[in-house]
Enzyme design. Structure first.
Site, mmCIF file in Angstrom:
data_model
loop_
_atom_site.group_PDB
_atom_site.id
_atom_site.type_symbol
_atom_site.label_atom_id
_atom_site.label_comp_id
_atom_site.label_asym_id
_atom_site.label_seq_id
_atom_site.Cartn_x
_atom_site.Cartn_y
_atom_site.Cartn_z
ATOM 1 N N LYS A 68 15.603 -84.793 31.082
ATOM 2 C CA LYS A 68 15.113 -84.260 29.809
ATOM 3 C C LYS A 68 13.591 -84.344 29.706
ATOM 4 O O LYS A 68 12.967 -83.457 29.130
ATOM 5 C CB LYS A 68 15.768 -84.977 28.639
ATOM 6 N N THR A 69 12.978 -85.410 30.253
ATOM 7 C CA THR A 69 11.520 -85.516 30.201
ATOM 8 C C THR A 69 10.871 -84.394 30.997
ATOM 9 O O THR A 69 9.862 -83.822 30.586
ATOM 10 C CB THR A 69 11.056 -86.887 30.736
ATOM 11 N N ARG A 92 22.991 -96.705 32.897
ATOM 12 C CA ARG A 92 21.761 -97.306 33.425
ATOM 13 C C ARG A 92 21.885 -97.550 34.922
ATOM 14 O O ARG A 92 20.887 -97.740 35.603
ATOM 15 C CB ARG A 92 21.471 -98.661 32.752
ATOM 16 N N ASP A 139 11.730 -85.335 21.113
ATOM 17 C CA ASP A 139 12.569 -86.015 22.098
ATOM 18 C C ASP A 139 13.548 -86.948 21.381
ATOM 19 O O ASP A 139 13.328 -87.344 20.232
ATOM 20 C CB ASP A 139 11.668 -86.814 23.039
ATOM 21 N N GLU A 140 14.647 -87.317 22.052
ATOM 22 C CA GLU A 140 15.631 -88.275 21.525
ATOM 23 C C GLU A 140 16.044 -87.912 20.097
ATOM 24 O O GLU A 140 16.097 -88.764 19.202
ATOM 25 C CB GLU A 140 15.056 -89.703 21.554
ATOM 26 N N GLN A 167 24.456 -90.729 23.213
ATOM 27 C CA GLN A 167 23.553 -91.871 23.326
ATOM 28 C C GLN A 167 22.930 -92.244 21.985
ATOM 29 O O GLN A 167 21.900 -92.904 21.940
ATOM 30 C CB GLN A 167 22.441 -91.577 24.345
#
Length: 736
Positions: A32-33, A598, A217-218, A248
């Site tokens: 996504k970044t 993770r 973002d997020e 998330q």
């Protein structure tokens, strides 16, 4: 020229869709970044001015990472506005604060300062601090995150909470004290930005015209105020691009509203939706475990992570006898991976639901001599000694900051007790005089006794010298002068206590931090420095080889080669509290999903049949998340009622490559009349690191040795077979 061929098809479609409202569901590890950065770079390459582009992130780390990637692609001549919500609003308020009753040099109060103010409010109202402090602060934060002032918040809670009137009265008084101190708390930064936009449409219009393309973002972590800011800023041009993952969304407890992302298409007309499901972080086996868990949630958009990389090793599960043996199992696997697979300490993370569960792992890691750090622990700038020094700087920048002034008036100790401070504050209230002015005019004061004036006078002289030094010294020279003026080295070292010596060392660390900051920005002012550290995260440790122990919330956004998820029992994870809340278990399941994703190569999930909690040993059953992770449909309610049989129906033998955990104490007694064969009467040579041979399993390496004499046991790693534990006297083992 941007190389869009570095993007996969889904990423490329999202990047190229530049007009209107766009929602990108970006699964864990799906890049996504990269998509956000390419989107901004593509707009600039198309001819959009960086001045007209805004990108909002949720952490300073994400901000810095995005800036670094963008500058690497385009060069540092192209600088759109990239910041967190709080830093964006702070910057806007620094320019326009006077329009809503503040000075531009307002202080930003952190959690510690807010707690001190609410204590003062509760004392004024004669309310029980222990009972109400956390509760009132929570309500104030909730109100601000919902965008509600005290009147509207009262309407919201008056039928739900018997303390509604006390809550909103404390809210009002708290805000009054903040305004008197020319200060805002973190929630105020967003709340007051909206207030500014509503009361001054011309200011809103200016920023609407500036930010023609908005990126967030997020987005799953946004609350109602952040959603309103996004709506207001994007209203004119309609170009809003948000990236997030509803799976998330794990911050509901601090105001995040998952409906913001789930209902995006309702909030923004003609919104287009893209899904990024290809994962670039984890093996397929780990992703299967994650998919197995999250598919049990009902409030989500249907999607499934996949990867083109290797299938990888299966997730390993462990049902330990107790929390001691659970920690031993974790340590055994860590040792084996370090020995056979060349893993570093920093490749590991041990994740738990709450900080209270880290104790056993910390004890075992210390005993094993493995360097570790507790992630998300006490922050550098939150430490008392650092807050004391910063309070001096806050007063010099914002003389109205009474909270900072009362903190330092007797630091270091100069004989000014609480009673003297109360006399001075009472005098200021009656005379309607700022506390700072009263201190600076102390020698001409005719209403206070000589004893009070003499005590305050020494403090006033210190402030005089510091005000003069602030005008003549740069920030680095000033901070050195401040520590010298206050004689802090003598103050902290005269008692020769380790705690005070550590405080002096931390004070020197602050000096070092300021030196580093002024190297990159020689003109850094005290005002800019205070704003930065209030809004920035902690000073980061150097990149050392340390294992991470932390909560699942604290490591969101990080990745590790091997992850251990521990403490997976019903009532622990999911917590008993979440089971009584609407959608509580669904958020806990998202926390589990975040923890699983993770892991890059190896994933271990464990629970304990017995855990020491609340000063007693409790018998527990495995979490529903363990069943779900294994792809089974069992629920905790299906377990037999009698505790002695709760584990009999769990047929997980094939899931454990390593030896199942057994009690580390109270071993099973020998059956009378039956004696085991003794292979090793002398076990002195069997130590950690020793090479051995086993009659059946071949060559191995001893990882851990416990016990004494004939009761000594060894945990041994066999390459290709895993870890096994033996009683040395009775095992067919010999030293090489």
């Amino acid at each position: 020229m941007l190389n869009l061929d570095l993007l996969n098809d889904s990423q490329k479609k999202a990047v190229l869709d530049t007009e209107g409202a766009v929602l990108v569901f970006a699964g864990a590890g799906s890049g996504k970044t990269r998509v956000l950065t390419y989107r901004v770079a593509y707009l600039i390459e198309k001819g959009v001015s960086p001045w007209n582009i805004l990108a909002i992130t949720f952490t300073n780390k994400a901000t810095n990472e995005m800036k670094e990637r963008l500058y690497a692609m385009l060069g540092e001549d192209y600088k759109p506005w990239i910041d967190t919500f709080h830093k964006l609003c702070s910057a806007i308020l620094r320019i326009h604060a006077q329009k809503i009753g503040y000075d531009r040099n307002f202080s930003i109060f952190d959690t510690i300062a807010s707690e001190r103010i609410i204590k003062r409010v509760l004392r004024e109202k004669h309310m029980d601090e222990k009972k109400y402090k956390s509760k009132i602060l929570h309500h104030i934060s909730t109100a601000k995150n919902m965008g509600l002032d005290s009147d509207n918040y009262f309407d919201y809670i008056r039928l739900k909470n018997r303390d509604a009137m006390d809550i909103v009265e404390c809210y009002d008084r708290y805000q009054q004290i903040l305004l008197e101190n020319n200060a805002m708390d973190f929630d105020d930064l967003l709340f007051n930005a909206i207030k500014l936009f509503k009361e001054h449409p011309d200011v809103l219009e200016y920023y609407q015209n500036r930010f023609q393309y908005i990126h967030i973002d997020e987005f799953q972590d946004t609350n109602q105020v952040q959603m309103e800011l996004a709506r207001m800023l994007s209203l004119k041009w309609g170009n809003i691009f948000v990236v997030g993952d509803d799976d998330q969304s794990i911050y509901g407890w601090r105001g995040a509203n998952i409906d913001n992302i789930l209902d995006f298409e309702k909030s923004f007309k003609n919104a287009k939706v893209y899904k990024l499901m290809q994962n670039y972080r984890s093996t397929q086996e780990i992703l299967c475990t994650a998919n197995n868990v999250i598919r049990h949630n009902s409030s989500r958009k249907e999607k499934m992570l996949f990867t083109d990389s290797e299938k990888g090793l299966k997730t390993e599960f462990n049902i330990a006898f107790n929390d001691h043996s659970e920690a031993e199992w974790v340590l055994e696997n860590i040792r084996a991976l370090k020995y056979h697979n060349d893993y570093k300490n920093s490749d590991f993370a041990i994740l738990v639901r709450t900080n209270a569960l880290t104790r056993q792992f910390e004890i075992k890691l210390k005993q094993a001599g493995i360097p570790y750090c507790v992630y998300g622990g006490y922050k550098f700038f939150d430490r008392q000694e650092i807050q004391d020094i910063l309070a001096y700087m806050r007063v010099l920048v914002n003389p109205k900051d009474d909270e900072a002034l009362t903190r330092i008036i007797n630091f270091p100790r100069r004989g000014i007790g609480d009673s003297t401070i109360d006399i001075l504050v009472d005098y200021c209230n009656k005379a309607e005089k700022p506390l700072f002015d009263a201190v600076m005019d102390i020698n001409s004061n005719k209403d206070l006794s000589s004893a009070v004036k003499n005590k305050i006078s020494a403090f006033k002289e210190v402030l005089d010298d510091l005000l003069s030094a602030k005008q003549s010294l740069d920030l680095y020279e000033f901070i050195k002068y401040l520590l010298e003026k206050l004689e802090l080295e003598k103050y902290y070292n005269e008692k020769n206590k380790e705690e005070d010596i550590n405080r002096w060392e931390n004070s020197l660390e602050l000096v070092s931090h300021i030196k580093e900051q002024t190297k990159t920005n020689p003109s850094l002012t005290m005002e800019e420095f205070l704003q930065t550290i209030t809004l920035e995260s902690d000073v980061q440790e150097e990149d050392t080889d340390k294992l991470i122990v932390g909560t699942m919330h604290s490591v969101k956004g990080l990745e590790f080669r091997a992850v251990f998820i521990a403490g997976c029992e019903e009532g622990v994870f999911p917590s008993s509290l979440s089971m009584n809340e609407e959608n509580g278990v669904e958020e806990e399941r998202r926390v589990m999903y975040v923890a699983i994703t993770r892991a890059k190569e190896r994933l271990f999930i464990s629970c304990a049949q017995n855990r020491f909690r609340f000063n007693s040993v409790q018998s527990l059953i495995p979490s529903r998340f363990i069943y779900e992770a294994m792809g089974e449909q069992k629920t905790p309610e299906s377990q037999p009622a009698r505790m002695g049989r709760r584990f009999e129906s769990i047929k997980y033998e094939t899931a454990f490559p390593s030896t199942p955990s057994t009690p580390t104490y109270n071993p099973k007694p020998q059956i009378q009349g039956k004696r085991e064969k003794v292979y090793n009467k002398d076990t002195k040579g069997f130590v950690a690191g020793a090479k051995i041979t086993h009659k059946k399993y071949g060559e191995g390496t001893i990882l851990v040795v416990t016990g004494e004499g004939m009761s000594k046991t060894a945990t041994i790693a066999f390459e290709g077979l895993g870890i096994k534990k033996f009683a040395l006297a009775n095992a067919p083992i010999a030293l090489k």
